[in-house]
Motif scaffolding. Structure first.
Motif, short mmCIF file in Angstrom:
data_model
loop_
_atom_site.label_atom_id
_atom_site.label_comp_id
_atom_site.label_asym_id
_atom_site.label_seq_id
_atom_site.Cartn_x
_atom_site.Cartn_y
_atom_site.Cartn_z
N PRO A 204 0.80 -1.23 0.00
CA PRO A 204 0.00 0.00 0.00
C PRO A 204 0.83 1.27 0.00
N ARG A 205 2.06 1.19 0.42
CA ARG A 205 2.90 2.39 0.48
C ARG A 205 4.07 2.25 -0.49
N ARG A 206 3.73 2.09 -1.73
CA ARG A 206 4.76 1.97 -2.75
C ARG A 206 5.58 3.25 -2.81
N ALA A 207 6.89 3.09 -2.97
CA ALA A 207 7.78 4.25 -3.05
C ALA A 207 8.81 4.00 -4.14
N PRO A 208 8.41 4.21 -5.38
CA PRO A 208 9.33 3.91 -6.50
C PRO A 208 10.64 4.68 -6.42
N LYS A 209 10.58 5.93 -5.97
CA LYS A 209 11.82 6.71 -5.89
C LYS A 209 12.77 6.12 -4.85
N ALA A 210 12.20 5.74 -3.70
CA ALA A 210 13.04 5.11 -2.68
C ALA A 210 13.60 3.78 -3.18
#
Length: 549
Positions: A204-210
């Motif tokens: 639910p908390r996808r973080a592509p940049k991270a």
């Protein structure tokens, strides 16, 4: 109407099975829920084993680390310990399958002991996964685990270090900075960062940049070795001949009849001498024979002494001879490398410092011999040496290590610290011919070359003998179970690497860092009023549990 003496028929009563108690039901449910995770741990352990020789699929070392990091994330320490064990047992079973020559019971027993260290690693990974920057602490814990396993029990067993799967990879030059521990740390850090990146691409908390940043960090760690210089320049060189005489039969009875192995090596040396006299070969400055190249003690057997002496006189240059020497009492024998001069005979010698438990000596002999009769094959215990293998062999000051000793950081480092200009690994792998063990030992020798900036000469009775340059390149090697001779000119180096200067400091620093991270995780958990054994943020646990129960 039934007669008075007839009993009325009745339908059979249904048999009722009592429902399992609440505790048993919960336990069964937990086992079922944990099976997918356990299965993935087993698969990840097998993949890690494939990163090592003879398979050499080194990128799988990153996959194995990433998988174990994710599988332990969000678990209690107890759950993660089981996951670590489920990861470690198949890993060692496949890695150490060469022990099947001795017996599968030995393979399984040693694998179980080593897997217990991976269980402790799993628990540590779960604890530190609650900390910021947990991939860093995960990498430290891999070094902690290897530090402990290299020393315990009975002197430790360093096989299966991440560094030994990366002896010809972009990570390898890091050995010149911090030895094998730094290579392990870099591999583990890159793998953990890849796991962290994969985690940020799901849930639910996808973080592509991270995720991209973590992947970039893993790539940077991978490429860091390319900027590390490996010193190779030398003012002096030495001409070397390495003799591989071969054995009558591979396996537990490789020696055959007395004098057979010695005759093989003496005959190969005399053939080289004849070729030199005929102008077919160049005369070396020194000759190297392998471990156990003489199967008889030349100091107690006049025939063995004469056979060695004749061969050395024929070649006319100092020769390093591997042999078993009786003593210092009737219950012991010594595994030695002896400098044999063509004019003065035997001189300086090195005795193996780290005999192999159950292979070269039997711990608790009186008790275990009654239970395990096979141990009677080890008739006498090997007596450990008390000094390093630095010796003058003709024009070369060599550092001799014998067989499994090449896996131990401090033994090899000590020879360089005391002035060895070239490293010699005398080995007898005839028991494990064609099992993958010789390839694993060759890989370790390649790492030592880079770590210390020294050429490494491997002399094996039946293979693999090799000439390794200071940058870890295998310049020449033999095949197994063949008589062969290698001739080469190798550098004699006096300079030291950064790894030589800092010694064991990187290993201790990283290992202690892992332990301190575990302690910090426990303290933080208690201050927050949470269960001390919980791990992982809710977001991370939720993301991972979508994939693995």
């Amino acid at each position: 109407m039934a007669l008075p003496f007839q009993a009325e028929r009745s339908e059979p009563r249904p048999v009722t099975v009592p429902a399992p108690s609440g505790r048993a039901a919960r336990a069964a449910a937990k086992v079922r829920a944990g099976l997918p995770r356990t299965g993935l741990a087993v698969l990840a352990g097998l993949l890690l084993a494939l990163a090592f020789p003879p398979f050499d699929l080194w990128p799988l070392s990153l996959v194995g680390v990433a998988a174990l990091s994710l599988l332990t994330l969000g678990r209690t320490a107890r759950q993660a310990a089981w996951t670590g064990f489920a990861f470690g047992l198949p890993f060692f079973l496949l890695l150490l399958s060469w022990l099947r020559v001795v017996g599968w019971d030995a393979t399984i027993g040693l694998s179980v002991v080593e897997a217990l260290f991976l269980a402790a690693l799993g628990a540590g990974l779960a604890l530190t996964s609650r900390l910021p920057g947990w991939p860093l602490w995960a990498a430290c814990l891999w070094v902690t685990q290897e530090w402990a396993r290299d020393r315990l029990p009975l002197g430790g067993f360093p096989w299966g270090r991440l560094a030994f799967a990366n002896t010809a990879t972009p990570f390898t030059p890091l050995a010149a900075l911090g030895g094998a521990p730094l290579v392990t740390f870099a591999v583990a850090l890159a793998g953990a960062l890849l796991g962290w990146a994969a985690l940020r691409l799901r849930g639910p908390r996808r973080a592509p940049k991270a995720a991209a940043l973590a992947a970039l960090g893993a790539v940077a760690t991978l490429l860091a070795g390319y900027v590390v210089p490996v010193p190779t320049a030398a003012a002096d060189t030495v001409k070397v001949a390495v003799i591989q005489g071969n054995v009558p039969n591979p396996g537990m009875d490789f020696l055959g009849r007395p004098m057979m192995v010695l005759n093989n090596h003496a005959a190969a040396t005399e053939k080289l001498a004849a070729d030199i006299k005929a102008g077919k070969a160049e005369k070396p400055d020194i000759v190297i024979w392998p471990e156990n190249s003489s199967d008889l003690d030349p100091f107690s057997d006049p025939l063995a002494y004469r056979r060695i002496d004749d061969a050395v006189k024929a070649i006319g240059v100092p020769t390093l001879v591997g042999t078993l020497v009786d003593g210092p009492d009737e219950q012991h024998v010594q595994n030695e490398g002896i400098v044999w001069d063509p004019k003065t005979g035997p001189g300086a010698s090195y005795t193996k410092q780290h005999p192999v438990p159950f292979g070269e000596y039997v711990p608790f002999r009186d008790q275990l011999m009654k239970v395990i009769t096979r141990l009677q094959r080890v008739a006498r215990d090997f007596y450990p040496g008390d000094h390093n293998g630095v010796m003058q062999l003709g024009p070369a000051r060599i550092g001799d290590v014998i067989c499994f000793e090449v896996a131990y950081d401090e033994i090899v480092r000590d020879t360089v610290d005391k002035g060895a200009r070239v490293l010699v690994v005398q080995t007898n792998n005839a028991t494990y011919a064609k099992t993958g063990q010789p390839e694993q030992q060759l890989a370790m020798s390649r790492l030592r070359a880079v770590e210390h900036g020294r050429a490494v000469l491997i002399a094996a009775t039946s293979g693999i003998s090799a000439v390794i340059a200071p940058d870890g390149t295998v310049q020449q090697r033999t095949e197994e179970l063949t008589a062969a001779e290698l001739s080469a000119t190798v550098p004699l180096r006096d300079g030291t690497t950064v790894a030589d200067e800092v010694g064991a400091a990187p290993e201790w620093t990283l290992a202690v860092g892992g332990l301190l991270a575990c302690g910090a995780a426990v303290l933080i958990g208690r201050r927050r009023g949470t269960r001390p054994l919980a791990a992982g943020t809710p977001a991370e646990r939720g993301s991972l549990d979508q994939v693995v129960p």
